[in-house]
Scaffold this active site. Structure first.
Site, PDB file in Angstrom:
ATOM      1  N   GLU A  61      -0.812   1.538  -5.291  1.00 43.93           N
ATOM      2  CA  GLU A  61      -0.450   0.380  -4.474  1.00 43.93           C
ATOM      3  C   GLU A  61      -0.506  -1.010  -5.620  1.00 43.93           C
ATOM      4  O   GLU A  61      -1.368  -1.032  -6.433  1.00 43.93           O
ATOM      5  CB  GLU A  61      -1.785   0.072  -3.538  1.00 43.93           C
ATOM      6  CG  GLU A  61      -1.951   1.179  -2.877  1.00 43.93           C
ATOM      7  CD  GLU A  61      -3.298   1.344  -1.948  1.00 43.93           C
ATOM      8  OE1 GLU A  61      -3.648   0.054  -1.396  1.00 43.93           O
ATOM      9  OE2 GLU A  61      -3.751   2.524  -1.711  1.00 43.93           O
TER      10      GLU A  61
ATOM     11  N   HIS B 229       0.871  -1.162   0.117  1.00 45.48           N
ATOM     12  CA  HIS B 229      -0.038  -0.015  -0.001  1.00 45.48           C
ATOM     13  C   HIS B 229       0.811   1.257  -0.007  1.00 45.48           C
ATOM     14  O   HIS B 229       0.981   1.954   1.074  1.00 45.48           O
ATOM     15  CB  HIS B 229      -0.766   0.010   1.075  1.00 45.48           C
ATOM     16  CG  HIS B 229      -2.150   0.934   1.402  1.00 45.48           C
ATOM     17  ND1 HIS B 229      -1.867   2.234   1.279  1.00 45.48           N
ATOM     18  CD2 HIS B 229      -3.225   0.762   1.732  1.00 45.48           C
ATOM     19  CE1 HIS B 229      -3.056   3.011   1.437  1.00 45.48           C
ATOM     20  NE2 HIS B 229      -3.732   1.882   1.657  1.00 45.48           N
TER      21      HIS B 229
HETATM   22  C1  BG6 Z   1      -6.872   2.576   0.545  1.00 46.19           C
HETATM   23  C2  BG6 Z   1      -8.313   2.133   0.279  1.00 46.19           C
HETATM   24  O1  BG6 Z   1      -6.065   1.715  -0.195  1.00 46.19           O
HETATM   25  O2  BG6 Z   1      -6.587   2.611   1.821  1.00 46.19           O
HETATM   26  C3  BG6 Z   1      -9.247   3.078   0.934  1.00 46.19           C
HETATM   27  O3  BG6 Z   1      -8.655   1.750  -1.022  1.00 46.19           O
HETATM   28  C4  BG6 Z   1      -8.782   3.436   2.274  1.00 46.19           C
HETATM   29  O4  BG6 Z   1     -10.332   2.897   0.856  1.00 46.19           O
HETATM   30  C5  BG6 Z   1      -7.180   3.699   2.304  1.00 46.19           C
HETATM   31  O5  BG6 Z   1      -9.649   4.453   2.739  1.00 46.19           O
HETATM   32  C6  BG6 Z   1      -6.857   3.896   3.713  1.00 46.19           C
HETATM   33  O6  BG6 Z   1      -7.088   2.841   4.787  1.00 46.19           O
HETATM   34  P1  BG6 Z   1      -6.423   2.806   6.114  1.00 46.19           P
HETATM   35  O7  BG6 Z   1      -7.310   1.585   6.595  1.00 46.19           O
HETATM   36  O8  BG6 Z   1      -5.088   2.769   6.105  1.00 46.19           O
HETATM   37  O9  BG6 Z   1      -7.247   3.990   6.739  1.00 46.19           O
END
Ligand code: BG6
Length: 292
Positions: free
Chosen positions: A263, A160
């Site tokens: 990502e 991510h």
């Molecule tokens: C992204 C998702 O990869 O991560 C989003 O597609 C999400 O929907 C974002 O809001 C952040 O996620 P988190 O759990 O780290 O706040």
């Protein structure tokens, strides 16, 4: 922890210890917590990964920025909303299995994670995972997951990656034109990307069947970031923009223009079913060049 000559273990400024890498090609910071690459700065460039000034560094919480690992599910758990978003990999302590200097001056760190009673309660599959991080003029991060159980193991995974950019409103991403994407901000409607991506508001998309290299063009910082991949069929593109940034406690209200997530993933329609004994390897190879 075992460390190469070019790295040091530090635990002073935050509650979580990290591995500092410094070699002729780059510097980096890696947290065993979450198997998390938090910083990477190749020689001659600024930080490539974005890291929130408001990030938490606490056991049980993800770091906001760098490269959180999403596994074994992506986003909220489909049935059990009490389970952590994006799976447990990014909030578990990983073990430093190996850290070494390579003959070409790069550094390599290998982290591992295995099933235990807590992971089995959330995801009923025996598994082992290995994260191999090669720090040099390019940053290569490979996640390898092996199904050690007797049944097929359905899963999703993502590197991510948060990138540091000059201004999202002047940034474009190429390499995803023609791909079908799931628009998470429009009830999961499927759409087709027309040309490069430009940003005018919040974006949250899963591009399917996207195996090509994505390139972030950043005229404000005057650089191009290229994200090549292996073993990954999905690419997630995310920026929370103003309103959602304000709602996140670990994300500064004014930080959103300076970050973009691209990502490397296998998610949604591209989720995997790992056969017993099978290993899935998924890697991102990130490089930077001057000029946009
Ligand atoms: C992204 C998702 O990869 O991560 C989003 O597609 C999400 O929907 C974002 O809001 C952040 O996620 P988190 O759990 O780290 O706040």
């Amino acid at each position: 922890m075992d460390a190469p000559a070019a790295s040091t273990i530090t635990s002073s400024s935050h509650a979580l210890p990290y591995l500092s890498i410094a070699n002729p090609h780059a510097t980096a910071r890696i947290y065993p917590h979450g198997g998390h690459v938090a910083q990477w700065r190749p020689a001659g460039h600024g930080e490539v990964l974005w890291l929130s000034a408001r990030s938490l560094y606490q056991p049980g919480k993800p770091i906001r920025g760098g490269i959180p690992l999403c596994f074994p599910w992506f986003g909220p758990h489909p049935q059990r909303s009490e389970l952590p978003a994006h799976g447990f990999a990014r909030i578990r302590p990983w073990t430093v299995a190996q850290a070494s200097d390579l003959p070409d001056g790069r550094s390599r760190v290998r982290l591992s994670l295995a099933a235990d009673s807590e992971t089995l309660a959330a995801w009923p599959h025996d598994f082992s995972a290995e994260l191999t991080i090669s720090v040099g003029a390019t940053l290569e991060v490979e996640l390898a997951v092996t199904n050690r159980g007797q049944l097929p193991a359905p899963c999703e995974m993502a590197l991510h990656t948060y990138f540091s950019i000059g201004d999202i409103r002047h940034t474009t991403v190429e390499g995803l034109g023609g791909c079908t994407f799931i628009d998470k901000l429009d009830h999961g409607t499927r759409k087709v990307q027309d040309g490069n991506i430009a940003f005018t508001g919040e974006i949250d998309r899963v591009y399917l069947g996207s195996e090509a290299t994505a390139v972030i063009r950043d005229p404000v910082l005057g650089r191009r970031i290229s994200i090549a991949k292996r073993g990954s069929r999905s690419t997630v593109v995310w920026n929370p923009w103003i309103a959602k940034a304000v709602k996140m406690a670990d994300f500064g209200d004014h930080e959103w223009p300076g970050m973009l997530c691209v990502e490397t993933a296998n998610a949604a329609d591209d989720r995997l079913s790992l056969a017993p004994g099978a290993t899935q390897r998924m890697a991102a190879v990130i490089s930077v060049s001057s000029g946009a």
